[in-house]
Scaffold this motif. Structure first.
Motif, PDB file in Angstrom:
ATOM      1  N   ASP A   1      -3.730  -9.668  -5.826  1.00  0.00           N
ATOM      2  CA  ASP A   1      -4.188  -8.356  -5.384  1.00  0.00           C
ATOM      3  C   ASP A   1      -4.090  -7.405  -6.586  1.00  0.00           C
ATOM      4  OD1 ASP A   1      -4.659  -5.980  -3.895  1.00  0.00           O
ATOM      5  OD2 ASP A   1      -2.498  -5.761  -3.535  1.00  0.00           O
TER       6      ASP A   1
ATOM      7  N   ASP B   1      -4.198  -3.357  -6.466  1.00  0.00           N
ATOM      8  CA  ASP B   1      -3.379  -2.160  -6.254  1.00  0.00           C
ATOM      9  C   ASP B   1      -1.965  -2.525  -5.799  1.00  0.00           C
ATOM     10  OD1 ASP B   1      -5.367  -0.195  -6.870  1.00  0.00           O
ATOM     11  OD2 ASP B   1      -6.359  -0.726  -4.998  1.00  0.00           O
TER      12      ASP B   1
ATOM     13  N   PHE C   1       1.458   0.945   4.795  1.00  0.00           N
ATOM     14  CA  PHE C   1       0.523   0.698   3.686  1.00  0.00           C
ATOM     15  C   PHE C   1      -0.239   1.935   3.236  1.00  0.00           C
ATOM     16  CE2 PHE C   1      -3.575  -0.740   1.948  1.00  0.00           C
ATOM     17  CZ  PHE C   1      -3.105  -1.511   0.900  1.00  0.00           C
ATOM     18  N   PHE C   2      -0.759   2.702   4.202  1.00  0.00           N
ATOM     19  CA  PHE C   2      -1.628   3.816   3.834  1.00  0.00           C
ATOM     20  C   PHE C   2      -0.868   5.121   3.618  1.00  0.00           C
ATOM     21  CE2 PHE C   2      -4.547   0.874   5.995  1.00  0.00           C
ATOM     22  CZ  PHE C   2      -5.508   0.748   4.997  1.00  0.00           C
TER      23      PHE C   2
ATOM     24  N   TYR D   1      -7.425   9.931  -4.505  1.00  0.00           N
ATOM     25  CA  TYR D   1      -7.980   8.638  -4.914  1.00  0.00           C
ATOM     26  C   TYR D   1      -9.503   8.550  -4.860  1.00  0.00           C
ATOM     27  CZ  TYR D   1      -6.614   7.769   0.027  1.00  0.00           C
ATOM     28  OH  TYR D   1      -6.381   7.863   1.375  1.00  0.00           O
TER      29      TYR D   1
ATOM     30  N   CYS E   1      -8.155 -10.397  -6.435  1.00  0.00           N
ATOM     31  CA  CYS E   1      -8.814 -10.166  -5.150  1.00  0.00           C
ATOM     32  C   CYS E   1      -8.443  -8.773  -4.653  1.00  0.00           C
ATOM     33  CB  CYS E   1      -8.364 -11.243  -4.161  1.00  0.00           C
ATOM     34  SG  CYS E   1      -9.297 -11.223  -2.628  1.00  0.00           S
TER      35      CYS E   1
ATOM     36  N   SER F   1      -9.699  -4.909  -2.624  1.00  0.00           N
ATOM     37  CA  SER F   1     -10.590  -4.199  -1.704  1.00  0.00           C
ATOM     38  C   SER F   1     -10.878  -2.799  -2.222  1.00  0.00           C
ATOM     39  CB  SER F   1      -9.937  -4.071  -0.326  1.00  0.00           C
ATOM     40  OG  SER F   1      -9.576  -5.336   0.165  1.00  0.00           O
ATOM     41  N   PRO F   2     -12.149  -2.420  -2.288  1.00  0.00           N
ATOM     42  CA  PRO F   2     -12.473  -1.056  -2.709  1.00  0.00           C
ATOM     43  C   PRO F   2     -12.255  -0.051  -1.583  1.00  0.00           C
ATOM     44  CG  PRO F   2     -14.496  -2.263  -2.248  1.00  0.00           C
ATOM     45  CD  PRO F   2     -13.364  -3.222  -1.999  1.00  0.00           C
TER      46      PRO F   2
ATOM     47  N   ASP G   1       0.667  -6.891  -1.636  1.00  0.00           N
ATOM     48  CA  ASP G   1       1.703  -6.015  -1.056  1.00  0.00           C
ATOM     49  C   ASP G   1       1.372  -5.580   0.372  1.00  0.00           C
ATOM     50  OD1 ASP G   1      -0.402  -4.443  -2.402  1.00  0.00           O
ATOM     51  OD2 ASP G   1       0.689  -2.752  -1.540  1.00  0.00           O
ATOM     52  N   LYS G   2       0.117  -5.765   0.781  1.00  0.00           N
ATOM     53  CA  LYS G   2      -0.260  -5.349   2.140  1.00  0.00           C
ATOM     54  C   LYS G   2       0.258  -6.394   3.124  1.00  0.00           C
ATOM     55  CE  LYS G   2      -4.128  -3.536   4.768  1.00  0.00           C
ATOM     56  NZ  LYS G   2      -5.584  -3.385   4.864  1.00  0.00           N
TER      57      LYS G   2
HETATM   58  N1  U5P Z   1      -5.720   2.412  -0.350  1.00  0.00           N
HETATM   59  C1  U5P Z   1      -5.989   3.537   0.349  1.00  0.00           C
HETATM   60  N2  U5P Z   1      -4.938   4.297   0.785  1.00  0.00           N
HETATM   61  C2  U5P Z   1      -3.671   3.940   0.543  1.00  0.00           C
HETATM   62  C3  U5P Z   1      -3.420   2.771  -0.160  1.00  0.00           C
HETATM   63  C4  U5P Z   1      -4.475   2.021  -0.587  1.00  0.00           C
HETATM   64  O1  U5P Z   1      -7.138   3.878   0.581  1.00  0.00           O
HETATM   65  O2  U5P Z   1      -2.770   4.640   0.958  1.00  0.00           O
HETATM   66  C5  U5P Z   1      -6.847   1.628  -0.806  1.00  0.00           C
HETATM   67  C6  U5P Z   1      -6.634   0.910  -2.107  1.00  0.00           C
HETATM   68  O3  U5P Z   1      -6.918   1.748  -3.177  1.00  0.00           O
HETATM   69  C7  U5P Z   1      -7.613  -0.212  -2.005  1.00  0.00           C
HETATM   70  C8  U5P Z   1      -7.556  -0.514  -0.544  1.00  0.00           C
HETATM   71  O4  U5P Z   1      -8.893   0.202  -2.345  1.00  0.00           O
HETATM   72  O5  U5P Z   1      -7.098   0.630   0.116  1.00  0.00           O
HETATM   73  C9  U5P Z   1      -6.606  -1.634  -0.258  1.00  0.00           C
HETATM   74  O6  U5P Z   1      -6.844  -2.632  -1.152  1.00  0.00           O
HETATM   75  P1  U5P Z   1      -5.947  -3.918  -1.345  1.00  0.00           P
HETATM   76  O7  U5P Z   1      -4.684  -3.496  -2.030  1.00  0.00           O
HETATM   77  O8  U5P Z   1      -5.731  -4.499   0.017  1.00  0.00           O
HETATM   78  O9  U5P Z   1      -6.817  -4.776  -2.220  1.00  0.00           O
END
Ligand code: U5P
Length: 200
Positions: free
Chosen positions: A10, A12, A44-45, A68, A101, A103-104, A148-149
């Protein structure tokens, strides 16, 4: 070759420090807004926790997201300590194929290109071809996903990979069930993890 261990990294919070980048930019852009210390992040968020904690500020969620969505945010993310060295060592290991890998975000305009640029700049141009961009990581075929998710779900109920949870402030209190953790890239644990997976 069929026998190679395919490792999905991953981006981020495993390679690039989203949380630190966020915290620093948020404090800079909104010095008068309340904030959550990095060690107090749960879930996570970032946006979800800020909206919950500071619900008395009507547009706190927009302020968070603005960070972001801004140009250069993803490009300027610092490295997770030891991640780039470990990734390069991993890629050189016999019998291992490494992919990134990631995710945008929905506002993909800057994020997409800047993820490529980040990889090019920090890992090198030969890594750009190893990027898998998808919202659905269950669609990516590999043996091991380091991420980390905690909740990674999608179209495929039983993905090919086993998920190892990369430790982050936001997931330290989260129940990860029977999954293994990788706490960092600096204490050498990752080498043991890879050896374990190679022997399967
Ligand atoms: N992301 C958010 N908000 C967050 C944390 C992550 O939008 O609080 C975004 C990351 O920047 C990434 C996606 O684009 O969610 C999760 O990606 P991944 O780490 O699952 O690849």
């Amino acid at each position: 070759c069929e026998k190679k261990l395919r490792v999905l990294l991953d981006m981020d919070q495993v390679l690039a420090d989203f949380e630190l980048g966020f915290f620093q930019e948020y404090r800079k852009k909104f010095p008068d807004y309340p904030y959550i210390e990095m060690q107090d992040r749960v879930g996570f968020f970032v946006k979800d926790q800020y909206e919950k904690m500071f619900s008395y500020i009507p547009n706190i969620g927009n302020a968070v997201a603005k960070i972001y969505k801004t140009k250069k945010f993803f490009l300027n993310l610092p490295e997770i300590e030891g991640a780039v060295d470990a990734a390069k060592m991993l890629a050189k290991m016999e019998g291992v194929d490494v992919f990134i890998c990631t995710s945008p975000i929905e506002k993909y305009k800057y994020c997409l290109a800047e993820k490529y640029e980040w990889v090019d700049k920090h890992l090198g141009p030969e890594w750009v071809g190893r990027i898998i961009l998808t919202k659905d990581k269950t669609m990516a075929n590999g043996h091991l996903l380091i991420d980390d998710k905690v909740d990674i779900t999608g179209a495929i109920e039983r993905p090919s990979w086993e998920h190892v949870v990369f430790s982050a402030n936001h997931n330290m209190k989260t129940d990860i069930g029977k999954r293994r953790r990788l706490d960092n890239w600096t204490n050498g644990d990752w080498k043991e993890l890879i050896e374990d997976f190679k022997m399967r």
